[in-house]
Structures are given as structure tokens and as C-alpha cells.
Motif scaffolding. Structure first.
Motif, PDB file in Angstrom:
ATOM      1  N   LEU A  85       2.408   1.715  -3.583  1.00 28.27           N
ATOM      2  CA  LEU A  85       1.263   2.309  -4.185  1.00 28.27           C
ATOM      3  C   LEU A  85       0.908   3.720  -3.876  1.00 28.27           C
ATOM      4  CD1 LEU A  85      -1.524  -0.833  -4.431  1.00 28.27           C
ATOM      5  CD2 LEU A  85       0.289  -0.143  -6.533  1.00 28.27           C
ATOM      6  N   ALA A  86       1.033   4.049  -2.735  1.00 30.25           N
ATOM      7  CA  ALA A  86       0.854   5.485  -2.510  1.00 30.25           C
ATOM      8  C   ALA A  86       2.057   6.382  -3.153  1.00 30.25           C
ATOM      9  CB  ALA A  86       0.707   5.605  -0.883  1.00 30.25           C
ATOM     10  N   PHE A 128      -7.716   5.335  -2.871  1.00 30.36           N
ATOM     11  CA  PHE A 128      -6.747   5.636  -4.126  1.00 30.36           C
ATOM     12  C   PHE A 128      -7.508   6.681  -4.907  1.00 30.36           C
ATOM     13  CE2 PHE A 128      -2.359   4.373  -3.503  1.00 30.36           C
ATOM     14  CZ  PHE A 128      -2.344   3.548  -2.496  1.00 30.36           C
ATOM     15  N   VAL A 149       3.394   5.703  -5.921  1.00 28.37           N
ATOM     16  CA  VAL A 149       3.190   5.959  -7.503  1.00 28.37           C
ATOM     17  C   VAL A 149       2.217   6.907  -7.379  1.00 28.37           C
ATOM     18  CG1 VAL A 149       2.376   4.781  -9.433  1.00 28.37           C
ATOM     19  CG2 VAL A 149       3.727   3.575  -7.956  1.00 28.37           C
ATOM     20  N   MET A 183      -5.494  -1.738  -9.483  1.00 30.53           N
ATOM     21  CA  MET A 183      -5.349  -2.486  -8.126  1.00 30.53           C
ATOM     22  C   MET A 183      -6.990  -3.194  -7.966  1.00 30.53           C
ATOM     23  SD  MET A 183      -4.359   0.913  -6.128  1.00 30.53           S
ATOM     24  CE  MET A 183      -4.854   0.374  -4.478  1.00 30.53           C
ATOM     25  N   TRP A 214      -9.357  -0.533  -0.701  1.00 28.08           N
ATOM     26  CA  TRP A 214      -8.044   0.332  -1.111  1.00 28.08           C
ATOM     27  C   TRP A 214      -8.286   0.885  -2.416  1.00 28.08           C
ATOM     28  CZ3 TRP A 214      -5.859   1.600   3.034  1.00 28.08           C
ATOM     29  CH2 TRP A 214      -5.727   0.730   4.120  1.00 28.08           C
ATOM     30  N   LEU A 231       0.766  -1.162  -0.086  1.00 33.33           N
ATOM     31  CA  LEU A 231       0.141   0.067  -0.039  1.00 33.33           C
ATOM     32  C   LEU A 231       0.871   1.451  -0.077  1.00 33.33           C
ATOM     33  CD1 LEU A 231      -2.839  -1.228   2.351  1.00 33.33           C
ATOM     34  CD2 LEU A 231      -3.168  -0.600  -0.023  1.00 33.33           C
ATOM     35  N   LEU A 289      -4.413   3.386 -12.447  1.00 32.17           N
ATOM     36  CA  LEU A 289      -3.830   2.818 -11.081  1.00 32.17           C
ATOM     37  C   LEU A 289      -4.813   2.143 -10.276  1.00 32.17           C
ATOM     38  CD1 LEU A 289      -1.107   2.376  -9.361  1.00 32.17           C
ATOM     39  CD2 LEU A 289      -1.723   4.415  -8.134  1.00 32.17           C
TER      40      LEU A 289
END
Lengths: 624, 282
Positions: free
Chosen positions: A414-415, B9, A417, B68, B5, A411, B64
Motif C-alpha cells: 500500500l505504501a 497513510f 501505491v 483502507m 494504518w 502495508l 486510498l
């Protein structure tokens, strides 16, 4: 040389266990040195974070006494923060976060810990030099901490320390010994980084395990290798600039101080100038001639900016490339999918590093540097977005079609990115010279640097800590609290920093001790005040959230569940060593048969294929 | 879990766009109001970059999130086994490079118009410096030449060695006529400061030891913008950290509605200067 050092070190292994002092303090073991960098970096992160909270208290509530410490620190100002103190903490927040947190954490902690493990070697090429690279840091810690207690306080000329503000001792309260110690501290940090970078390059070139070709290295090691090269070439320039600055600050020389500070208006020469030197040598006529050209005859304040940014722009890449490397490894591992475009990834890191040397001028578009040079720097700076974009696309395409395990390291990666996209794109506004006329030195640049260095580097560091913690300490971190920490940090980060773009576009200048006075004078002050308060509350909560991380980190070191050798089913070599690896790392030096990203191979039962695993039949693999 | 998640995001592009739209709508166009002729070009370039980066931002963030949310290991619990795709990578490299090169070169002419002194001199060969602006901690000193009674025009600024006989000093105030290109010489007494008038879209650091020409105009002010004195005050601030009082270096540019008004003001000011005692001059 490398082999000699390695041999010495090897024979050392057979001796009896070293005493506590030499095992944990004056250690030559790269893992202990890495952890030393890690712990000191985290402690300084706490200090830098506290300074950030103080900054935001002042910006949101300039009319109130600072809670708790106000009455002790500012008794003559009714507990309200003084602008002198504000400029000091703004300068020290940035200096500490950059030179004492991010660079030591990324290259010092992760570089030291991971390079020998990932290339399959027992230690660094030069273990003693490695120890020295850490032991140049404590003097820097002492200097930077002592500088707060100097008369006038610590350096207050910004982290960029532009002369003449930083070198004329009366120009700012912190430009006395506070600034002198700032120069000394950075010199020590520089030597530490330089020793480290020489070691990293040598180790990666000479000490790779059998079968570990350069293009079988994990991205982390590749990034560390290129970062070390950057450091080795850029740091000498910073060192020169720091020595010049130090001598100027001590009023010995005038490298950055022009002779006639009261330029062309009232003749009052600055005492230490080249023209006075000429006069002393009986060359009055020449001195007069130089003084009459209307050009500076002594030093040049712009020269500091050139020298400083020639290092400090590459330093921005020093602060992001290792995080990019780590994130590449972490995303590939937890997406259970080979890294998309490994070779382009390596080439784009190298491309960023190369281009990084010819873009420093973009900090100086408004500085009085030739605008023609400015347009050249604009083109090179905008082109640096190309390798960054390639990397971003590759990360996203690594996730696409993967089998993602949403755990804390993943996580955070990914954050990285997600937030790096913002930080990367917002850079274009400042890289473009015409729009930089507006954005230069506004909150927009503050937003940009925080999206790159916090959203980028710091999330990369969090990802790295969560990912390699089992290897470092032999225990797992708590997954639930890790996710809570991530969730809050990710949301609050955006609350804290996104609004800075907005007030920056509206024209809020950075480094104003009383931003509210400026806001009040604007037409749309309610909107700006809303964002100003939002940013402050975001920062307060963001800081408080880090307590979760600190508790989780220390609790897990002692009480976390025991970690297996390879908890993430990862391919790279560090997971072949025990957790934590003993002195000397591997029982036998491993042999490498493939690249590090063979995840989910269709011809293999399990979804990973360690680099050391020898298969009894050949299978079709990626690019190697 | 992946939807949870993914949604978290997703808040990044949603909140980002929402904040931008909110502040754009609430502030009448976001950037400080523009009154300079170069401002249109600069503002256009800002929106041009905003459009490109905005689209890229939204698309990449959405991609993205999509990646995910769909990353479930569809090949029998395994990921798609691929090390990359050459055609795809070449496409996005070439496309990105083309867009970036276009952004870079497209902006050079505006930059040249804004900052190349040679171009300014070519366009306006007759423009003489109206003021010497000297920054110091923490104020702006402006020196303007006195009115030349004999020639009946503003006197020539003796910027190399000005004195109370040929010029007058004001603090934190710079007077200019509207609609005319204005040239000033900028320098500093002590440390680096930065001359920034947001509405005029001009920013230039003042360098110790150097005198830097800066030019701008307030060509886009409309008659109704001027107050009863036929002047309009524009905010002028310091943009480079210059010491603890950096935040206090705020001043105003006073724009006179016409050249005639400006000359009247200059005459009045010169009269004051000449009738006051010399030792009050400097």
C-alpha cells in the motif's frame, strides 16, 4: 531448445544430491540463483545506503569533520569531506543502487525465484545460462569495488557518466581507471541482465503448466515477461554505448569527443580526432573544410546521451514494472479481493513498456538537442502517465470493498501505491518542457527519482521480501518488528525526501558538493536550511531503521516459526509447492483451472480459490 | 488496526500539503523571483500543473485511505467479488487521457517561445549576439565586442575567432541591459556545463564542440530594483555536473537599468581594454 534443456535438467534430478559447491554456489537451480541475487543485492544496498548517509553528512554539515572516518580519509583537509570525494560518492550511490541493487533484486532475485514457481515448472528453460547470468555479476562486483581504490577514486562523473567529463581522463579525478572500471562493471551487469531476460522470455512462453494460459498468469510474471522484453531490446544499445565509452576512456577512439574542444575560439585540436585522422590520410583539405563549418567534426557528446538514455529510460521501467507486478499480486492476496481490471493492468504494463522506448529524450530537453524534438518527447512522456494512472486507480479499487489484512507485505504494498502517486505526479513537472527549464537538474528531480525508486521500487522489494520470505526460507518473518520497520521507514522516508521537492522548487541545484554555500546566497536561506537539515536527519534515521529489517531478516531465516505451505491463503502456483520448494519445485506438474485472483468468490466457502483446485461443479468466474 | 494504518497513510497528503504551503508562505512565492518576460508563462504553467497534480494527489491519497479504512469484508466476512467495471475503467481512462493531452499540447507554444531559435529570429530579426560565453572547469568566461567608436554602437562580435583587438574578456560576470532581448552564444572548452540563470528562467547545456544560441531578457525589473550603480546582480550557476568544482561555478549576471547605462559601461570597458597592454588581453 527449451525442451531439450528441460529434459537434460529433468534427468539431472534423478542423480544423487549435488555437492555443496554445486548446490549453493555454482547452482543451476533458479531458487538458489534467485537467493544469490537477493543476498548480493541486499549487501550492495547496505553499501549504497552508507554512501547516501555520507552524502547527507556533507550536505548538512560541510564545515565539520566527517565523524569516525574523516581523519583517515581526508587527513589533508582536517577531516572534512573533499568535493572530489563528494562527486565520487554521489556518482557511486546512484550507480550502485540502480545497477547493483534495484535491477538485480527485482529481475534477478524475484524474477528468478518466482517465474518458474508461478508458471508451474521445475526450473528455468536454460538452467546453465541462468547460472551464468548470476556469475557475470561477481566480476562486476569486483570491478565496482576495486574502482574505489584506483588512483583518483571511483567514477565521479555522475551515474549518467556524460562525456566528455567521463572520457577525458584528466577531466575528473575519477575519470581515470575508476571510470574504466565503471564501464567494465556495467558491461558485466548488462550481460547478466541480457542472459536473464532471454531466459525469462523463453521460460514464460514455453514452459507454462497445462492450463496456464497467458491470461492466467499472475501480474508478477506478466511484469517480469514485459520487463525481460524491454531489457532484451534496450540492453544492446547500452552495451554499444558502454563499449564506445570504454574505448574513448582508454583514449583509443573519439566517439563522444569532438575534434575541436576549444570550440571556435582558440585553435588547439584534441589529439585523437577524426580530422587528425583525415590529415594522416592526406585529406587535409577535407579536414579543414569540416573544421571550418563550426560544427563538431569528431565525436558527438550528445550521442552518448541518446544511446545511454535509450537504455536508461526503459531501465527506469525495468526498475518499477516488476515491483508493480508484485504489488498487484500482494494487494489482491491480502485484500482478499480479485485484482480490479486484470486485462487493463496487463495492457498498461505493456503500454508503459512500449511508450518507454520513445520517451528517452525527456532527459535531454536542456542538452542542446533540437527543441522541436523536445516537444515531441514531451507529448509522449506525458502520455506515459496514462497507463500509470490506470494502474494506480486499479490498485485503489482493488482495496476498495476488500477485506484487508494489514500485515507487513500488504502495508509495504500500500505504501508503494501511496508513494508512487507522488513520484508519478511529480514527473509531469519535468516532462513538461517549459517547467523543465526550471526543474531540470534541481533537487526536484532528486525527489522525483527517490519517490519512484525508493518509494516505489524499494517498498515493492520490501513487500516482496515479506510476502515471499516464507516460501524462500520456509520460516515466517516476525510480524511485530516487520510493522515497526514499516512504520518508521514509511514516515522517515517522507521526512527524508519530501522536502527535496521544496528546495528544488526554490532552485537548489543537484550534485553541489557545498550546497550550503549556495543556500547562504539565497534570499530565503533559513527556510532552505531547515529543509536541508530535515532531509539529512531523515536520511540518517531512515538508514538506522533498516537495522531492524536486517536483524528481523537474518533472525527469521534461522529462528522464525516454521511456515506452512500457503501462509497467506494465496491462489497462485508458488504456494502449491512446499516451503521452501525442493530442487524441481513441484512433486507433480500442477494443472491450472483458473486465473490467480479468485478471492472471496460468493459460491465458494473459503475466501480463496487456488489456481490448481478442480471444482466438481462449474462456477461463474471472472474474465477467463 | 485499519484506522491506525489509515491515519498513518493520511499523514502523506497532510504533511505534503503542509510542507508546500509552509514553503510557499515563507518564501514569497517559492520559485526564484522572476524578472524575465517568458517567466510569467513558465510560472503560470507551473501553478497550472501544480493545481491539477495537487488535486489528483489529494483525491487519490484520500481515496486510498478511505479504501483502507472501510475494507472490512462487509459481505459476510468476504470482499466484494468483482473483477472490474468496464464503464468506470473506460471513464477514467478517457478522462485521464484528455487531461494529459491537454496538459501536453497546452504547453507547446510556451516552449516554442522559450526555445525555438527560428521564432526568436522572427520576432527579433535585428538582435545580434552580445557575448560569447565559454564555460570551462570551473568558471564562466564571457567575451563581449568592444565599442565601435566610428559607428557609435557596440561592435559586432567576432565569435568565430575573437581576439583582444575586437573583444574583451571577463570572468564569472555577464553584463546585459534591462528590458532588451539578449542573445548570447554558448560553448564550452572541456566538458558539458549548463548555463542557468534561475531568475531569467533560462537554462541551456553548453556542449563541447557546439556553439548554441541562447536568448533571454530581464524585462520585468522595476526601477527600484536597481542599486546605487544602477545595476542589479542576478545569480547565475552551473546546472550540469562538470567535475569536482561544479558547486563553485557560480557567477552573476549584471543587469544595467537602461540601454544607455549599458552602453556607458561598454564604452568604459572598451577604453580600459585599449589602453592596457595587448599581452594582458588573452
Amino acid at each position: 531448445m527449451a525442451e531439450h534443456a528441460a529434459h537434460e535438467h529433468g534427468s539431472h534430478d534423478h542423480h544423487k544430491e549435488p555437492s555443496f559447491l554445486f548446490k549453493y554456489v555454482f547452482s543451476t537451480d533458479h531458487k538458489i540463483i534467485g537467493l544469490q541475487f537477493l543476498f548480493s543485492g541486499l549487501i550492495f544496498m547496505l553499501l549504497g545506503g552508507l554512501l547516501a548517509v555520507l552524502i547527507r553528512i556533507q550536505l548538512a554539515f560541510p564545515d565539520y569533520a566527517v565523524p569516525i572516518i574523516g581523519n583517515y580519509l581526508f587527513p589533508s583537509n582536517a577531516g572534512q569531506m573533499t568535493p572530489q570525494f563528494y562527486t565520487m560518492i554521489v556518482s557511486m550511490h546512484a550507480s550502485i543502487m540502480i545497477f547493483f541493487v534495484i535491477i538485480p533484486l527485482l529481475t534477478g532475485a524475484f524474477g528468478n525465484y518466482l517465474i518458474p514457481l508461478q508458471i508451474g515448472y521445475k526450473d528455468m528453460a536454460f538452467p546453465v545460462m541462468n547460472m551464468l547470468s548470476y556469475w557475470f555479476m561477481p566480476p562486476a562486483f569486483v570491478f565496482i569495488l576495486l574502482s574505489f581504490f584506483m588512483e583518483g577514486g571511483a567514477a565521479a562523473a555522475g551515474w549518467t557518466s556524460y562525456p566528455t567529463l567521463s572520457v577525458i581522463r584528466s577531466a575528473a579525478p575519477g575519470s581515470g581507471y575508476g571510470q574504466t572500471f565503471w564501464f567494465l562493471a556495467l558491461l558485466c551487469v548488462g550481460v547478466s541482465s541480457l542472459l536473464g531476460s532471454i531466459n525469462y522470455m523463453t521460460t514464460i512462453i514455453n514452459c507454462r503448466a497445462p492450463g496456464m494460459t497467458m491470461f492466467r498468469l499472475p501480474m508478477t510474471t506478466w511484469a517480469m515477461f514485459i520487463t525481460a522484453t524491454l531489457q532484451a531490446f534496450a540492453l544492446p544499445v547500452l552495451t554499444v554505448a558502454l563499449i564506445f565509452g570504454l574505448l574513448d576512456n582508454l583514449e583509443i577512439t573519439a566517439f563522444f569527443v569532438p575534434s575541436n574542444l576549444e570550440a571556435n575560439t582558440i585553435i588547439q585540436s584534441y589529439p585523437r580526432t577524426i580530422s587528425t585522422m583525415f590529415e594522416a590520410l592526406g585529406m587535409e583539405r577535407f579536414a579543414e573544410k569540416m573544421a571550418n563549418t563550426g560544427r563538431p567534426t569528431g565525436g558527438q557528446p550528445l550521442m552518448w546521451q541518446h544511446l545511454f538514455w535509450f537504455y536508461s529510460h526503459p531501465a527506469v521501467y525495468i526498475m518499477i514494472l516488476p515491483a508493480m507486478g508484485m504489488v498487484s499480486d500482494i494487494i489482491s492476496t491480502h485484500a482478499r479481493k480479485p485484482l480490479f481490471g486484470y486485462v487493463p493492468m496487463v495492457l498498461s504494463v505493456a503500454g508503459i513498456a512500449l511508450l518507454g522506448f520513445i520517451v528517452w529524450g525527456h532527459h535531454m530537453f536542456m542538452s542542446g538537442m533540437s527543441p522541436i524534438l523536445g516537444s515531441v518527447f514531451m507529448v509522449s512522456t506525458i502520455m506515459i502517465a496514462l497507463p500509470s494512472a490506470i494502474k494506480t486507480f486499479n490498485w485503489i479499487f482493488t482495496v476498495l470493498g476488500g477485506n484487508v489484512r494489514f500485515n507487513t507485505p500488504m502495508l509495504n504494498a500500500l505504501a508503494f501505491v501511496s508513494l508512487f502517486i507522488i513520484g508519478g505526479l511529480s514527473g509531469i513537472y519535468m516532462a513538461s518542457t517549459p517547467t523543465d527549464i526550471h526543474f531540470h537538474d534541481t533537487y526536484f528531480i532528486v525527489a522525483h527519482i527517490h519517490y519512484v525508486l525508493f518509494g516505489g521500487s524499494l517498498f515493492g522489494i520490501f513487500a516482496g521480501i515479506y510476502h515471499w520470505f516464507p516460501k524462500m526460507f520456509g520460516r515466517m518473518m516476525n510480524e511485530f518488528w516487520g510493522k515497526v520497520h514499516f512504520f518508521l521507514t514509511f514516515l522517515l522516508f517522507n521526512v527524508a525526501f519530501f522536502g527535496m521537492h521544496n528546495i528544488g522548487i526554490m532552485g537548489a541545484p543537484r550534485r553541489y558538493a557545498d550546497l550550503r554555500a549556495w543556500i547562504d546566497a539565497q534570499d530565503y536561506n533559513t527556510v532552505m536550511m531547515f529543509f536541508n537539515h530535515l532531509i539529512s536527519f531523515g536520511v540518517f534515521l531512515l538508514f538506522a531503521t533498516q537495522i531492524i529489517f536486517v536483524i528481523n531478516f537474518f533472525y527469521s531465516i534461522f529462528f522464525g516459526p516454521k511456515a506452512p505451505k500457503n501462509p497467506w491463503q494465496s491462489n497462485s502456483l508458488e504456494w502449491e509447492a512446499p516451503s521452501p520448494p525442493p530442487h524441481g519445485n513441484f512433486e507433480t506438474i500442477p494443472t491450472v483451472y483458473r486465473g490467480p485472483y479468485e478471492y472471496s468468490h460468493p459460491e465458494v466457502e473459503q475466501d480463496y480459490l487456488p489456481q490448481t483446485l478442480k471444482l466438481d461443479r462449474p462456477i461463474q468466474e471472472g474474465h477467463h | 488496526m485499519r484506522y491506525f494504518w489509515g491515519f498513518i497513510f493520511l499523514t502523506v497528503p497532510i504533511v505534503g500539503v503542509a510542507m508546500f504551503v509552509y514553503s510557499y508562505a515563507r518564501t514569497d512565492g517559492w520559485l526564484p523571483p522572476n524578472v524575465a518576460s517568458i517567466g510569467d508563462e513558465i510560472d503560470f504553467l507551473f501553478y497550472f500543473i501544480l493545481a491539477i497534480t495537487g488535486i489528483v494527489f489529494i483525491l487519490t491519497e484520500l481515496l486510498l485511505v478511505y479504501a483502507m479504512m472501510t475494507a472490512t469484508g462487509r459481505n459476510g466476512g468476504k470482499s466484494t467479488y468483482t473483477h472490474g467495471s468496464k464503464p468506470l475503467e473506460v471513464t477514467w481512462t478517457v478522462l485521464t487521457a484528455a487531461i494529459l493531452l491537454f496538459i501536453a499540447f497546452y504547453q507547446v507554444p510556451t516552449w516554442a517561445r522559450a526555445k525555438f531559435y527560428g521564432q526568436f529570429k522572427e520576432r527579433h530579426p535585428d538582435v545580434k549576439p552580445t557575448a560569447l560565453v565559454i564555460a570551462s572547469q570551473f568558471q564562466w568566461e564571457t567575451r563581449q565586442a568592444l565599442w565601435d567608436k566610428e559607428a557609435d554602437k557596440p561592435g559586432e562580435l567576432n565569435w568565430k575567432n575573437p581576439n583582444f583587438r575586437d573583444s574583451f574578456v571577463m570572468y564569472n560576470e555577464l553584463h546585459i541591459p534591462a528590458g532588451e532581448p539578449v542573445l548570447i552564444y554558448l560553448t564550452t572548452r572541456d566538458v558539458i556545463h549548463s548555463f542557468w540563470v534561475p531568475s531569467l528562467r533560462v537554462k541551456q547545456d553548453a556542449l563541447p564542440g557546439s556553439v548554441i544560441p541562447v536568448w533571454f531578457d530581464a524585462a520585468k525589473l522595476k526601477p527600484e530594483d536597481f542599486g546605487p550603480n544602477k545595476t542589479k546582480e542576478i545569480e547565475w550557476v552551473c546546472a550540469e555536473l562538470c567535475g569536482w568544482g561544479h558547486y563553485r561555478m557560480r557567477a552573476k549576471v549584471v543587469v544595467h537599468a537602461t540601454k544607455q547605462d549599458y552602453y556607458e559601461w561598454l564604452k568604459r570597458k572598451s577604453e580600459e581594454q585599449l589602453t592596457s597592454k595587448p599581452n594582458q588581453g588573452i
